[in-house]
Design a protein around this motif. Structure first.
Motif, mmCIF file in Angstrom:
data_model
loop_
_atom_site.group_PDB
_atom_site.id
_atom_site.type_symbol
_atom_site.label_atom_id
_atom_site.label_comp_id
_atom_site.label_asym_id
_atom_site.label_seq_id
_atom_site.Cartn_x
_atom_site.Cartn_y
_atom_site.Cartn_z
ATOM 1 N N ILE A 119 0.846 -1.195 0.000
ATOM 2 C CA ILE A 119 0.000 0.000 0.000
ATOM 3 C C ILE A 119 0.880 1.243 0.000
ATOM 4 N N LEU A 145 -9.270 -4.464 2.110
ATOM 5 C CA LEU A 145 -8.959 -4.303 0.684
ATOM 6 C C LEU A 145 -10.199 -4.016 -0.159
ATOM 7 N N GLN A 148 -10.762 -0.519 0.463
ATOM 8 C CA GLN A 148 -9.517 0.239 0.334
ATOM 9 C C GLN A 148 -9.317 1.227 1.485
ATOM 10 N N LYS A 161 -5.295 3.903 -2.494
ATOM 11 C CA LYS A 161 -5.605 3.567 -3.878
ATOM 12 C C LYS A 161 -4.829 2.321 -4.280
ATOM 13 N N LYS A 167 -5.858 -5.396 -7.270
ATOM 14 C CA LYS A 167 -6.858 -5.599 -6.219
ATOM 15 C C LYS A 167 -7.622 -6.892 -6.452
#
Length: 202
Positions: A119, A145, A148, A161, A167
């Motif tokens: 991250i 996740l 986010q 982001k 992702k």
């Protein structure tokens, strides 16, 4: 790979800049013919004294941060050689995500390929997170996740982001091959069409 959705655990601060892969996984642990035992090699020269005993000064050996699921790291983490063993070892040690401002490019990709979430936050956000997890009573965070967000023990949250493909792969527990196989029908359709248009290739 283990899917990543919402993970709650301790976060340990390792905030030095330019921590390279030789620090994360020293070269003597690259000799094996498989990946077993790499968890012992992670930060070996920091975790252990010359006597072989645990170094009580190192953060991961202290009760508040032992068995950390997350590392809050300094800029350019994972620089140096491209050894994938560094990520394999972190994963074996139980690290599910790394949180920093920047990562070395190859190391960042190796994290993705091996199911470790990396991250990237703004410097001010990372400083705020580091202040919280550096206190022994507030080391636990949750990394969500799907939404986010990083949820801190005081109830606050930090948004982050991430590329959509990264992702999806992490949430489904897919490596590069697994992600490619998700498109197997499209691949077969392309092959069929391509051979039909170029029959001499068959």
């Amino acid at each position: 790979m283990q899917p990543f959705e919402i993970v709650t655990g301790k976060a340990a601060p390792i905030l030095a800049s330019n921590v390279d892969t030789d620090v994360i996984m020293p070269k003597q642990f690259l000799k094996g013919i498989d990946r077993s035992g790499l968890d012992k090699g992670v930060f070996f020269d920091l975790r252990f004294l010359k006597s072989g005993d645990l170094n009580p000064e190192f953060v991961l050996n202290q009760p508040a941060w032992s068995a950390a699921s997350f590392l809050v790291v300094g800029p350019n983490f994972g620089c140096g050689s491209s050894r994938e063993h560094a990520v394999w070892g972190l994963k074996q040690l139980g690290v599910r995500a790394l949180i920093g401002t920047s990562f070395a490019g190859i190391f960042y990709d190796n994290c993705q390929r091996n199911g470790v979430l990396a991250i990237q936050l703004a410097e001010s956000e990372l400083r705020a997170l580091a202040r919280v997890v550096s206190q022994q009573s507030t080391t636990t965070i949750s990394v969500d996740l799907p939404n986010q967000t990083i949820k801190l023990s005081d109830g606050s949250a930090i948004a982050f982001k991430i590329d959509g493909l990264r992702k999806e792969s992490l949430m489904l527990g897919l490596d590069a091959i697994g992600s490619t196989l998700q498109k197997s029908e499209q691949i077969r359709a392309f092959e069929t069409q391509h051979l039909a248009q170029n029959p001499w290739l068959g």
